[in-house]
Design an enzyme around this catalytic site. Sequence first.
Site, PDB file in Angstrom:
ATOM      1  N   SER A  30     -18.894 112.506 -15.619  1.00 54.46           N
ATOM      2  CA  SER A  30     -18.025 112.449 -16.811  1.00 54.46           C
ATOM      3  C   SER A  30     -18.493 113.542 -17.770  1.00 54.46           C
ATOM      4  CB  SER A  30     -18.174 111.084 -17.480  1.00 54.46           C
ATOM      5  OG  SER A  30     -17.769 111.147 -18.835  1.00 54.46           O
ATOM      6  N   TYR A  68     -23.493 104.516 -20.729  1.00 55.00           N
ATOM      7  CA  TYR A  68     -22.574 105.177 -19.785  1.00 55.00           C
ATOM      8  C   TYR A  68     -22.973 106.649 -19.620  1.00 55.00           C
ATOM      9  CZ  TYR A  68     -18.093 106.908 -17.889  1.00 55.00           C
ATOM     10  OH  TYR A  68     -17.121 107.507 -17.115  1.00 55.00           O
TER      11      TYR A  68
END
Length: 256
Positions: free
Chosen positions: A151, A164
């Site tokens: 990401s 995350y």
Amino acid sequence: MSDPFPHSTTRPLFGQLAIVTGASRGIGRSIALALARAGAHVVINYRHSRDAAEAVAAEIRAMGSRAYPVQADVREPKQVLQLVESALHFGIPRILVNNAGIARANLLLDTTLEEWNELVASNLTAPFLCTKAVLPHMLSAGYGRIINISSIWGIAGGSCEVAYSATKGGILAFTKALAKEVAASGVTVNAVAPGAIETDMLGHLNPDERRALAEETPVGRLGRPEDVAHAVLFLASPSASYMTGQVISPNGGLIT
Ligand code: NAP
């Protein structure tokens, strides 16, 4: 002079077996379809969404490729081994896309150890387990393409997504280190680090937040799952043999 482009450009993955984790929905679904369109047979891993996985399989079969939905929670070592055993009935996997993942938005001080462990298990341990189970077969074959879905927050760090971001940054280091370890064996290891992509994962955003995010993105829109699939398809192709340990970031210019 020999042909500098020896692989068919229309179906460069013809007959190759690919495993895509989390392929029932969102980005994984789009990756599975893109690989199949390029000629690959695809193992469609899912955890809960059986009907959705079957629907992806039906789309792939309609293209003339083979598709095998396989249920497995990729956080679980035994289930990962069963997933790869199932895949081996269909051939030697030449492509592994570690796509399955989860996101949680929380301030660090509100993040529980349970949530932290859940993110690490899904986004970091699962790719480790899947890669470890598939890699011996790729090494024996002297060929493989491993693609990890990270990401932009793994590169830049996302506020309210510290846990995350840590898992997605961890998978980038995993990618770069493993790429060096196996480069001489014909196996490439790369990462794709998408920006904000329209999937269920963005379901928590309200319309105003979505609009703001699109306006903040230089190309002026949120990403589509296909934007990620194109990058994966490139890295999965035989022609990408000189790409390893790299990160491609389809993010509409959100980070550069
Ligand atoms: P999504 O729409 O929520 O889909 C997640 C997929 O992963 C589903 O197929 C789900 O299976 C599967 N999955 C989750 N945990 C699993 C497990 N333990 N075992 C097996 N399958 C599991 O998510 P997405 O947006 O497509 O995200 C895919 C990947 O892209 C993730 O790694 C995510 O972090 C990354 N990413 C997404 C964005 C974004 O904006 N959407 C941005 C950057 C990176 P079931 O359907 O069976 O539950």
